[in-house]
Write a protein that holds these residues in place. Structure first.
Motif, PDB file in Angstrom:
ATOM      1  N   LEU A   1      53.154  37.736  28.583  1.00  0.00           N
ATOM      2  CA  LEU A   1      52.809  38.717  27.557  1.00  0.00           C
ATOM      3  C   LEU A   1      53.091  40.153  27.995  1.00  0.00           C
ATOM      4  CD1 LEU A   1      49.391  37.219  26.427  1.00  0.00           C
ATOM      5  CD2 LEU A   1      51.634  36.886  25.379  1.00  0.00           C
ATOM      6  N   CYS A   2      53.401  40.329  29.281  1.00  0.00           N
ATOM      7  CA  CYS A   2      53.607  41.667  29.837  1.00  0.00           C
ATOM      8  C   CYS A   2      54.991  42.213  29.519  1.00  0.00           C
ATOM      9  CB  CYS A   2      53.460  41.641  31.360  1.00  0.00           C
ATOM     10  SG  CYS A   2      51.815  41.222  31.954  1.00  0.00           S
ATOM     11  N   ALA A   3      55.090  43.530  29.471  1.00  0.00           N
ATOM     12  CA  ALA A   3      56.394  44.190  29.430  1.00  0.00           C
ATOM     13  C   ALA A   3      56.988  44.066  30.828  1.00  0.00           C
ATOM     14  CB  ALA A   3      56.224  45.658  29.058  1.00  0.00           C
ATOM     15  N   ASP A   4      58.223  43.647  30.937  1.00  0.00           N
ATOM     16  CA  ASP A   4      58.903  43.551  32.235  1.00  0.00           C
ATOM     17  C   ASP A   4      59.738  44.807  32.443  1.00  0.00           C
ATOM     18  OD1 ASP A   4      58.700  40.934  33.808  1.00  0.00           O
ATOM     19  OD2 ASP A   4      58.832  40.241  31.733  1.00  0.00           O
ATOM     20  N   ILE A   5      59.432  45.536  33.525  1.00  0.00           N
ATOM     21  CA  ILE A   5      60.153  46.778  33.804  1.00  0.00           C
ATOM     22  C   ILE A   5      60.767  46.735  35.190  1.00  0.00           C
ATOM     23  CG2 ILE A   5      58.705  48.153  32.252  1.00  0.00           C
ATOM     24  CD1 ILE A   5      57.371  49.247  34.895  1.00  0.00           C
ATOM     25  N   LEU A   6      61.727  47.610  35.387  1.00  0.00           N
ATOM     26  CA  LEU A   6      62.377  47.782  36.683  1.00  0.00           C
ATOM     27  C   LEU A   6      62.243  49.255  37.051  1.00  0.00           C
ATOM     28  CD1 LEU A   6      64.136  46.610  38.952  1.00  0.00           C
ATOM     29  CD2 LEU A   6      66.118  47.199  37.557  1.00  0.00           C
ATOM     30  N   PRO A   7      61.314  49.595  37.956  1.00  0.00           N
ATOM     31  CA  PRO A   7      61.175  50.997  38.360  1.00  0.00           C
ATOM     32  C   PRO A   7      62.273  51.357  39.368  1.00  0.00           C
ATOM     33  CG  PRO A   7      59.494  49.654  39.426  1.00  0.00           C
ATOM     34  CD  PRO A   7      60.293  48.746  38.542  1.00  0.00           C
ATOM     35  N   ALA A  31      63.558  45.399  32.255  1.00  0.00           N
ATOM     36  CA  ALA A  31      64.072  44.468  33.253  1.00  0.00           C
ATOM     37  C   ALA A  31      64.870  43.331  32.631  1.00  0.00           C
ATOM     38  CB  ALA A  31      62.920  43.904  34.087  1.00  0.00           C
ATOM     39  N   ARG A  32      64.587  43.019  31.386  1.00  0.00           N
ATOM     40  CA  ARG A  32      65.229  41.865  30.750  1.00  0.00           C
ATOM     41  C   ARG A  32      65.726  42.231  29.358  1.00  0.00           C
ATOM     42  NH1 ARG A  32      60.990  37.110  31.052  1.00  0.00           N
ATOM     43  NH2 ARG A  32      62.495  36.328  29.546  1.00  0.00           N
ATOM     44  N   ALA A  33      67.023  42.056  29.144  1.00  0.00           N
ATOM     45  CA  ALA A  33      67.606  42.348  27.836  1.00  0.00           C
ATOM     46  C   ALA A  33      67.064  41.405  26.763  1.00  0.00           C
ATOM     47  CB  ALA A  33      69.124  42.244  27.902  1.00  0.00           C
ATOM     48  N   ASP A  34      66.680  40.187  27.162  1.00  0.00           N
ATOM     49  CA  ASP A  34      66.172  39.218  26.187  1.00  0.00           C
ATOM     50  C   ASP A  34      64.697  39.429  25.855  1.00  0.00           C
ATOM     51  OD1 ASP A  34      65.345  38.421  28.768  1.00  0.00           O
ATOM     52  OD2 ASP A  34      65.192  36.326  28.159  1.00  0.00           O
ATOM     53  N   LYS A  35      64.069  40.428  26.497  1.00  0.00           N
ATOM     54  CA  LYS A  35      62.652  40.698  26.276  1.00  0.00           C
ATOM     55  C   LYS A  35      62.439  42.211  26.219  1.00  0.00           C
ATOM     56  CE  LYS A  35      58.166  39.639  28.250  1.00  0.00           C
ATOM     57  NZ  LYS A  35      57.470  39.324  29.480  1.00  0.00           N
ATOM     58  N   ASN A  41      53.675  47.597  22.938  1.00  0.00           N
ATOM     59  CA  ASN A  41      52.473  46.969  22.394  1.00  0.00           C
ATOM     60  C   ASN A  41      51.957  45.872  23.318  1.00  0.00           C
ATOM     61  OD1 ASN A  41      52.343  48.466  19.939  1.00  0.00           O
ATOM     62  ND2 ASN A  41      54.059  47.261  19.177  1.00  0.00           N
ATOM     63  N   GLU A  42      52.585  45.694  24.464  1.00  0.00           N
ATOM     64  CA  GLU A  42      52.187  44.648  25.405  1.00  0.00           C
ATOM     65  C   GLU A  42      50.843  45.002  26.054  1.00  0.00           C
ATOM     66  OE1 GLU A  42      56.617  44.837  25.076  1.00  0.00           O
ATOM     67  OE2 GLU A  42      55.067  46.313  25.486  1.00  0.00           O
ATOM     68  N   PRO A  43      50.032  43.994  26.401  1.00  0.00           N
ATOM     69  CA  PRO A  43      48.728  44.257  27.020  1.00  0.00           C
ATOM     70  C   PRO A  43      48.810  44.586  28.511  1.00  0.00           C
ATOM     71  CG  PRO A  43      49.043  41.907  26.789  1.00  0.00           C
ATOM     72  CD  PRO A  43      50.228  42.571  26.126  1.00  0.00           C
TER      73      PRO A  43
END
Length: 95
Positions: free
Chosen positions: A27-33, A45-49, A54-56
């Motif tokens: 359910l999380c937003a996937d990021i790449l710092p 981090a992911r083009a498919d997501k 609005n992620e928790p």
């Protein structure tokens, strides 16, 4: 994501050990710092997501050593400051 983070691991915020944390990682937003030109940039981090804001929770792809270090500092904070169950505290991020 070994092309960006050689020893990729995921670290979440809010911290899993808090009442706000422990959310299902899917359910999380996937990021790449990434640290670029003297500042932190947060990329998806992911083009498919895509990140919707609005992620928790947020799950960052970070080096496993940085992940372990941050987890250790959080655990030490809870112990050393004697944070009680359900006690509120603030997090201030610094680089």
């Amino acid at each position: 994501m070994p092309e960006y983070v050689p020893n990729d691991s995921c670290d979440e915020f809010p911290f899993a050990g808090t009442y706000e944390g422990g959310t299902d990682g899917r359910l999380c937003a996937d990021i790449l710092p990434l640290y670029e030109n003297g500042q932190w940039v947060l990329d998806e981090a992911r083009a498919d997501k895509p990140v919707t804001f609005n992620e928790p929770c947020v799950r960052g792809h970070v080096d496993v050593d940085a992940n372990s270090s941050a987890g250790g500092k959080y655990g030490a904070f809870v112990r050393n400051q004697r944070v009680l169950d359900t006690e509120k505290f603030d997090v201030h991020a610094v680089s």
